[in-house]
Design a protein around this motif. Structure first.
Motif, PDB file in Angstrom:
ATOM      1  N   GLY A  34     -10.957   3.167  -4.936  1.00 56.17           N
ATOM      2  CA  GLY A  34     -12.174   4.136  -5.180  1.00 56.17           C
ATOM      3  C   GLY A  34     -13.490   3.530  -4.824  1.00 56.17           C
ATOM      4  O   GLY A  34     -14.260   4.121  -4.483  1.00 56.17           O
ATOM      5  N   ASN A  35     -13.375   2.153  -4.481  1.00 58.67           N
ATOM      6  CA  ASN A  35     -14.631   1.730  -3.809  1.00 58.67           C
ATOM      7  C   ASN A  35     -14.592   1.237  -2.393  1.00 58.67           C
ATOM      8  O   ASN A  35     -14.740   1.545  -1.550  1.00 58.67           O
ATOM      9  CB  ASN A  35     -14.921   0.447  -4.770  1.00 58.67           C
ATOM     10  CG  ASN A  35     -15.680   0.756  -5.961  1.00 58.67           C
ATOM     11  OD1 ASN A  35     -15.223   1.595  -6.673  1.00 58.67           O
ATOM     12  ND2 ASN A  35     -16.722   0.002  -6.288  1.00 58.67           N
ATOM     13  N   GLU A  36     -13.521   0.068  -2.329  1.00 53.47           N
ATOM     14  CA  GLU A  36     -12.943  -0.657  -0.982  1.00 53.47           C
ATOM     15  C   GLU A  36     -11.858   0.207  -0.494  1.00 53.47           C
ATOM     16  O   GLU A  36     -11.622   0.188   0.797  1.00 53.47           O
ATOM     17  CB  GLU A  36     -12.897  -1.939  -1.123  1.00 53.47           C
ATOM     18  CG  GLU A  36     -14.165  -2.825  -1.239  1.00 53.47           C
ATOM     19  CD  GLU A  36     -14.781  -2.713  -2.700  1.00 53.47           C
ATOM     20  OE1 GLU A  36     -15.991  -2.511  -2.956  1.00 53.47           O
ATOM     21  OE2 GLU A  36     -13.670  -2.789  -3.668  1.00 53.47           O
ATOM     22  N   LEU A  37     -11.231   0.892  -1.316  1.00 53.18           N
ATOM     23  CA  LEU A  37      -9.659   1.678  -0.719  1.00 53.18           C
ATOM     24  C   LEU A  37      -9.928   3.038  -1.108  1.00 53.18           C
ATOM     25  O   LEU A  37     -10.253   3.268  -1.981  1.00 53.18           O
ATOM     26  CB  LEU A  37      -8.697   1.098  -1.229  1.00 53.18           C
ATOM     27  CG  LEU A  37      -8.566  -0.346  -1.107  1.00 53.18           C
ATOM     28  CD1 LEU A  37      -7.490  -1.097  -2.020  1.00 53.18           C
ATOM     29  CD2 LEU A  37      -8.332  -0.715   0.564  1.00 53.18           C
ATOM     30  N   GLY A  38      -9.323   3.973  -0.242  1.00 51.45           N
ATOM     31  CA  GLY A  38      -9.160   5.462  -0.556  1.00 51.45           C
ATOM     32  C   GLY A  38      -8.610   6.162   0.646  1.00 51.45           C
ATOM     33  O   GLY A  38      -8.360   5.546   1.563  1.00 51.45           O
ATOM     34  N   ARG A  39      -8.269   7.451   0.405  1.00 50.49           N
ATOM     35  CA  ARG A  39      -7.484   8.149   1.122  1.00 50.49           C
ATOM     36  C   ARG A  39      -8.052   8.252   2.482  1.00 50.49           C
ATOM     37  O   ARG A  39      -7.363   8.684   3.347  1.00 50.49           O
ATOM     38  CB  ARG A  39      -7.128   9.561   0.503  1.00 50.49           C
ATOM     39  CG  ARG A  39      -6.345   9.401  -0.601  1.00 50.49           C
ATOM     40  CD  ARG A  39      -6.094  10.813  -1.455  1.00 50.49           C
ATOM     41  NE  ARG A  39      -5.135  10.842  -2.498  1.00 50.49           N
ATOM     42  CZ  ARG A  39      -3.948  11.362  -2.564  1.00 50.49           C
ATOM     43  NH1 ARG A  39      -3.441  11.858  -1.355  1.00 50.49           N
ATOM     44  NH2 ARG A  39      -3.100  11.125  -3.530  1.00 50.49           N
ATOM     45  N   GLY A  52      -2.117   7.963   7.102  1.00 55.88           N
ATOM     46  CA  GLY A  52      -2.482   6.410   7.036  1.00 55.88           C
ATOM     47  C   GLY A  52      -3.378   5.930   6.207  1.00 55.88           C
ATOM     48  O   GLY A  52      -3.745   4.775   5.862  1.00 55.88           O
ATOM     49  N   GLY A  53      -4.169   6.795   5.397  1.00 59.47           N
ATOM     50  CA  GLY A  53      -5.126   6.512   4.413  1.00 59.47           C
ATOM     51  C   GLY A  53      -4.494   5.985   3.036  1.00 59.47           C
ATOM     52  O   GLY A  53      -3.294   6.087   2.904  1.00 59.47           O
ATOM     53  N   VAL A  54      -5.282   5.271   2.310  1.00 57.98           N
ATOM     54  CA  VAL A  54      -4.828   4.672   1.138  1.00 57.98           C
ATOM     55  C   VAL A  54      -4.757   5.458  -0.172  1.00 57.98           C
ATOM     56  O   VAL A  54      -5.805   5.837  -0.465  1.00 57.98           O
ATOM     57  CB  VAL A  54      -5.415   3.201   0.996  1.00 57.98           C
ATOM     58  CG1 VAL A  54      -4.999   2.440  -0.272  1.00 57.98           C
ATOM     59  CG2 VAL A  54      -5.374   2.383   2.191  1.00 57.98           C
ATOM     60  N   ILE A  55      -3.409   5.839  -0.620  1.00 61.42           N
ATOM     61  CA  ILE A  55      -3.379   6.538  -1.973  1.00 61.42           C
ATOM     62  C   ILE A  55      -3.644   5.437  -2.949  1.00 61.42           C
ATOM     63  O   ILE A  55      -4.344   5.568  -4.101  1.00 61.42           O
ATOM     64  CB  ILE A  55      -2.034   7.017  -1.981  1.00 61.42           C
ATOM     65  CG1 ILE A  55      -1.884   8.358  -1.064  1.00 61.42           C
ATOM     66  CG2 ILE A  55      -1.836   7.800  -3.749  1.00 61.42           C
ATOM     67  CD1 ILE A  55      -0.379   8.916  -0.928  1.00 61.42           C
ATOM     68  N   ASP A  56      -3.058   4.289  -2.865  1.00 61.29           N
ATOM     69  CA  ASP A  56      -3.191   3.061  -3.730  1.00 61.29           C
ATOM     70  C   ASP A  56      -2.740   1.972  -3.157  1.00 61.29           C
ATOM     71  O   ASP A  56      -2.084   1.643  -2.360  1.00 61.29           O
ATOM     72  CB  ASP A  56      -2.364   3.452  -4.990  1.00 61.29           C
ATOM     73  CG  ASP A  56      -2.751   2.689  -6.377  1.00 61.29           C
ATOM     74  OD1 ASP A  56      -3.686   2.201  -6.304  1.00 61.29           O
ATOM     75  OD2 ASP A  56      -2.053   3.006  -7.174  1.00 61.29           O
ATOM     76  N   ASP A  57      -3.233   0.895  -3.692  1.00 62.96           N
ATOM     77  CA  ASP A  57      -2.753  -0.581  -3.448  1.00 62.96           C
ATOM     78  C   ASP A  57      -2.043  -0.965  -4.881  1.00 62.96           C
ATOM     79  O   ASP A  57      -2.358  -0.928  -5.767  1.00 62.96           O
ATOM     80  CB  ASP A  57      -3.971  -1.568  -3.029  1.00 62.96           C
ATOM     81  CG  ASP A  57      -5.029  -1.723  -4.238  1.00 62.96           C
ATOM     82  OD1 ASP A  57      -5.096  -0.826  -5.080  1.00 62.96           O
ATOM     83  OD2 ASP A  57      -5.341  -2.801  -4.150  1.00 62.96           O
ATOM     84  N   VAL A  58      -0.686  -1.464  -4.548  1.00 62.46           N
ATOM     85  CA  VAL A  58      -0.065  -1.841  -5.923  1.00 62.46           C
ATOM     86  C   VAL A  58       0.918  -3.357  -5.500  1.00 62.46           C
ATOM     87  O   VAL A  58       0.976  -3.820  -4.544  1.00 62.46           O
ATOM     88  CB  VAL A  58       1.392  -0.427  -5.690  1.00 62.46           C
ATOM     89  CG1 VAL A  58       0.807   0.779  -5.855  1.00 62.46           C
ATOM     90  CG2 VAL A  58       2.130  -0.761  -4.329  1.00 62.46           C
ATOM     91  N   ILE A  59       1.260  -3.722  -6.578  1.00 57.26           N
ATOM     92  CA  ILE A  59       2.058  -5.059  -6.524  1.00 57.26           C
ATOM     93  C   ILE A  59       3.578  -4.728  -7.075  1.00 57.26           C
ATOM     94  O   ILE A  59       3.864  -3.695  -7.829  1.00 57.26           O
ATOM     95  CB  ILE A  59       1.631  -5.927  -7.442  1.00 57.26           C
ATOM     96  CG1 ILE A  59       0.230  -6.578  -7.209  1.00 57.26           C
ATOM     97  CG2 ILE A  59       2.364  -6.973  -7.751  1.00 57.26           C
ATOM     98  CD1 ILE A  59      -0.492  -7.555  -7.837  1.00 57.26           C
ATOM     99  N   THR A  60       4.432  -4.989  -6.287  1.00 56.10           N
ATOM    100  CA  THR A  60       5.875  -4.618  -6.423  1.00 56.10           C
ATOM    101  C   THR A  60       6.514  -5.906  -6.747  1.00 56.10           C
ATOM    102  O   THR A  60       6.416  -6.965  -6.108  1.00 56.10           O
ATOM    103  CB  THR A  60       6.571  -3.842  -5.146  1.00 56.10           C
ATOM    104  OG1 THR A  60       5.828  -2.905  -4.996  1.00 56.10           O
ATOM    105  CG2 THR A  60       8.068  -3.804  -5.712  1.00 56.10           C
ATOM    106  N   LEU A  83       0.733  -1.344   0.045  1.00 54.25           N
ATOM    107  CA  LEU A  83       0.022   0.002  -0.131  1.00 54.25           C
ATOM    108  C   LEU A  83       0.847   1.323  -0.040  1.00 54.25           C
ATOM    109  O   LEU A  83       1.903   1.388   0.681  1.00 54.25           O
ATOM    110  CB  LEU A  83      -0.843  -0.066   1.355  1.00 54.25           C
ATOM    111  CG  LEU A  83      -1.809  -1.030   1.289  1.00 54.25           C
ATOM    112  CD1 LEU A  83      -2.570  -1.006   2.777  1.00 54.25           C
ATOM    113  CD2 LEU A  83      -3.038  -1.155   0.351  1.00 54.25           C
ATOM    114  N   LEU A  84       0.436   2.021  -0.492  1.00 56.23           N
ATOM    115  CA  LEU A  84       1.075   3.580  -0.626  1.00 56.23           C
ATOM    116  C   LEU A  84       0.206   4.507  -0.039  1.00 56.23           C
ATOM    117  O   LEU A  84      -1.241   4.533  -0.277  1.00 56.23           O
ATOM    118  CB  LEU A  84       1.029   4.088  -2.298  1.00 56.23           C
ATOM    119  CG  LEU A  84       1.794   5.558  -2.364  1.00 56.23           C
ATOM    120  CD1 LEU A  84       3.217   5.370  -1.990  1.00 56.23           C
ATOM    121  CD2 LEU A  84       1.502   6.049  -3.880  1.00 56.23           C
ATOM    122  N   LEU A  85       0.728   4.902   1.219  1.00 56.83           N
ATOM    123  CA  LEU A  85      -0.165   5.577   2.290  1.00 56.83           C
ATOM    124  C   LEU A  85      -0.262   6.888   2.328  1.00 56.83           C
ATOM    125  O   LEU A  85       1.179   7.604   1.952  1.00 56.83           O
ATOM    126  CB  LEU A  85       0.016   4.989   3.660  1.00 56.83           C
ATOM    127  CG  LEU A  85      -0.090   3.631   3.841  1.00 56.83           C
ATOM    128  CD1 LEU A  85       0.266   3.144   5.140  1.00 56.83           C
ATOM    129  CD2 LEU A  85      -1.657   3.164   3.487  1.00 56.83           C
TER     130      LEU A  85
END
Length: 377
Positions: free
Chosen positions: A255-260, A96-104, A90-92
């Protein structure tokens, strides 16, 4: 009429030739379906589907301190990854809110690839550059020159093995054994027509499958070769079935289950945040200072019949009090009944709790269930 303001992938002409219907997704003109959402969904569950996901972002970090930079930038401990492995993180925000969920993916000791959601690709690249300041690392946003094709479903492995075995496959540096022995969340490097090729055993459908990264200049040829080798086993698939597949698999959508404004723990992703295994990182102080008691939490909901709740539908308890809202919902093609994800008050989150969802002004009885709704055997 084509919206000239929308971006197009290198495969747009292929989709048009296949009769795709298009939609605006995060500023991209993307195929939403080719024929039938249900048929495409079923193909992925029973055989295999071919997706164009070139709207996603690909951001490379290279340099002696690339691992340290990512440990600082992301919530996970990326420096602990082995070469050839992938990690969900996660990019926070600072809070502590979520800017994005990513795969690295770790491609080498000093080379990582971060894959971002389409709606956040530019923001993620900017954030990673800012957070890499002071580290000996180069941040390279390759999104505009990279295509991503996904082959998802139980036949995916055999289709790629058949591609390798075909005459003039164009692939070098990756063998059939590399694919058949590859575990989930692993990646192999090779070349396609002389350019870089990454093949990762990852996906967003709940099925086995692979994601292939190549340069835009060869993506049409790779798509056509996959389609030819796959034959009746491989069906072109749009974003509509990708959404029902990921929903059945209980996978969150940004944008649905995750957000800032949402903390990872609210979405059941607290384990993704490496509070115990690494030092300071962006978002750590916000996570530690957050008062989480009483905050809504993400749950799965299931119902009978054919009516499905949609994002934004109110959720009420037995007394009629509103306790939350649906974030994603659909009639699940594999399961044959409605499912949804929703944020609800903790008091209403226990598995088995009976609730009601408003579906276009009518009450739909639902119950809280464990996720994922569907798990492949």
């Amino acid at each position: 009429m084509v919206d000239q303001d929308l971006r197009s992938t290198a495969l747009e002409a292929v989709h048009e030739s296949l009769g795709a219907m298009f939609t605006d997704f995060a500023g991209w003109r993307m195929p939403v379906r080719y024929d039938s959402d249900l048929a495409e969904h079923r193909a992925v569950r029973e055989s295999a589907g071919l997706f164009d996901l070139s709207h996603m972002g690909e951001i490379h970090l290279r340099g002696p301190q690339s691992a340290e930079a990512l440990d600082h930038a992301l919530a996970g401990k990326l420096s602990a990854m082995g070469i050839g492995r992938a990690k969900y993180s996660l990019l926070l925000t600072e809070q502590g809110g979520v800017i994005d969920d990513v795969i690295t993916y770790r491609l080498a000791e000093e080379h990582f690839l971060v894959v971002a959601n389409a709606s956040n690709a530019a923001v993620d690249a900017e954030e990673l550059r800012a957070r890499a300041a002071g580290f000996d690392v180069e941040v390279d946003d390759a999104s505009d020159r990279t295509s991503l094709l996904a082959v998802q479903g139980p036949a995916a492995e055999q289709i790629l093995v058949d591609l390798l075995a075909s005459e003039d496959s164009g692939i070098a540096g990756i063998t059939a054994e590399d694919l058949t022995s590859m575990k989930y969340y692993r990646v192999a490097e090779g070349t396609y027509r002389g350019g870089e090729l990454l093949v990762a055993r990852t996906g967003y459908t709940g099925e086995d499958g692979f994601e292939l990264y190549v340069g835009d200049e060869v993506s049409v040829e790779l798509w056509e070769r996959l389609a030819a080798v796959g034959g009746d086993r491989l069906v072109p698939c749009g974003l509509a079935c990708r959404d029902t597949l990921r929903l059945e698999a209980g996978m969150p959508l940004y944008g649905n289950e995750l957000g800032r404004e949402l903390l990872p723990s609210q979405a059941g992703l607290g384990r993704i945040v490496a509070l115990a295994s690494k030092g300071d990182f962006v978002g750590r102080a916000g996570i530690e200072a957050a008062e989480v008691e009483g905050l809504p939490v993400l749950v799965g909901l299931a119902a009978e019949g054919r009516r499905a709740a949609r994002a934004g539908s109110a959720v009420r308890d037995a007394s009629g009090s509103e306790v939350g809202a649906v974030t994603s919902g659909a009639l699940a093609p594999t399961l044959g009944h409605p499912i949804a994800m929703a944020y609800v008050d903790p008091a209403a989150s226990e598995v088995g709790t009976e609730l009601v969802v408003d579906v276009r002004g009518k009450d739909l009885p639902v119950r809280v269930v464990e996720m994922p709704f569907y798990r492949r055997v």
